[in-house]
Write an enzyme that holds these catalytic residues in place. Sequence first.
Site, short mmCIF file in Angstrom:
data_model
loop_
_atom_site.label_atom_id
_atom_site.label_comp_id
_atom_site.label_asym_id
_atom_site.label_seq_id
_atom_site.Cartn_x
_atom_site.Cartn_y
_atom_site.Cartn_z
N HIS A 108 0.48 -1.26 0.04
CA HIS A 108 -0.31 0.24 -0.74
C HIS A 108 1.17 1.43 0.17
O HIS A 108 0.39 2.60 -1.25
CB HIS A 108 -0.61 0.39 1.44
CG HIS A 108 -1.65 -1.19 1.21
ND1 HIS A 108 -1.69 -2.50 2.41
CD2 HIS A 108 -2.72 -1.38 0.66
CE1 HIS A 108 -2.79 -2.80 1.78
NE2 HIS A 108 -3.43 -2.42 1.06
N SER B 56 -2.41 -8.45 3.34
CA SER B 56 -3.51 -8.67 4.06
C SER B 56 -3.87 -9.78 4.73
O SER B 56 -3.84 -9.85 6.41
CB SER B 56 -4.41 -7.11 4.31
OG SER B 56 -4.35 -5.80 3.75
#
Length: 285
Positions: A37, A187
């Site tokens: 990210h 994630s």
Amino acid sequence: MIVCKTPEEVLDQVRLWKAQGKRIGFVPTMGYLHEGHASLFEECISKADKTVVSIFVNPAQFNDPEDYAKYPVNTEGDLKLCESKKVDLVFLPNKETIYPDGIPDIVLKIPNLMKSLCAVSRPGHFEGVLLVIFRLFHFVQPDFAFFGKKDYQQYLLIREFCNTLAFPIEVIGCETVRSSQGLALSSRNSRLSETEKEESLLIYRSLKLGENQIFSGIKNPLLVKEIMKDVLDSSSKIRLDYLEILNADTLDPLEVLEGEILLAIAAFIGPVRLIDNLTLSVPTS
């Protein structure tokens, strides 16, 4: 760094920036942020004048309620990472903010890009993605939107979505960030044990072997798929969802391995579903 929890707050700030001639970059996320990210934030900051990040675990895109319930959350850590990367605004809505009347009974589809891969193995997933992206784009009004190519089908769909609906948004795909051993950052990796992380490296090895076979001159996709599948079958912990070799622009099947090629894998390591891909450019004969 500004933190907003309502669309009205976001719109007010974005309108102020646009009145000042600022170009808005947007990175939508589901939180539990990592260096993958962060690389999107850096790309955004390099191109836009102001960077907006949203953090929202979208229930509309989960076809498995248990997967939604177990999706990792670390809001405090996410905000610290955003601040350290010089993000200008974080939009932190809740479910009631995004869907005040509940998830609407409306279906958004791009059929030609939803015939394979995750569109088939996760029914309803991309309809939920397109729904939330439509809403987030409306709230943020970005000039640029950044998506990781690890979710390659999602990137293609959102780019086509904007083109079809004439949204004045440039959709930018960013390269997958990997660990030193090749595991695509996700994630969901936080739910893997150390042993499972080791096993998951076979996904990237399979992709790289496929790439090597194609560049060695093999033109038959079925042969390359069998070679790649053998790598994954060497582990009893890996349960294959799909392994596909497709045209990277259209997601159509290939008869001959030439042109723009996508190698894509989805597999379960224990209860955790991981995806990864490589794109190749192979000269035509």
